[in-house]
Design a protein around this motif. Sequence first.
Motif: not given
Length: 146
Positions: A49-58, A60-66
């Motif tokens: 859950g610390l990674l953000e959902a990428v709504e533009e992806c078809q 379920p992708v989650r990503a985070f730049a640290e």
Amino acid sequence: MTDAAALPAPLAEIREEFLELPERERLQLLLEFSRELPGLPPRYESAPGLLEAVEECQSPVRAFAEVDGDVVHFYATAPQEAPTTRGFASILAQGLSGLTTQQVLDVPDDFPLMIGLTRAVSPLRLNGMAGMLTRAKRQVREQLAA
């Protein structure tokens, strides 16, 4: 489209890898990238859950730049059964991680269009990669401002 000379070395190398191949073989390279998506560090693995959902992806992708000092690390998850999306996540994880914050912020927004896949994958899928890049840049800016 932006001049490729504006790309940091890791992304320029990835772009060249794609453009050196005939169009039909570029999807195969994208599939290879999908198998090379780096794993998450334990702190994210146990708390996705610390990674953000990428709504533009078809998918379920989650990503985070640290941001660590002035260096960016980009983490993403994408399902095995979504190799295109997973490949795009891997390209960004490999291409953005290790760059300085300014280098990440300077990555052209149209980078997803620069790797020669516009006729091989749908615009919707390329939009997903653009969404990942947009989030990475926003997350970097937010951490710099904090």
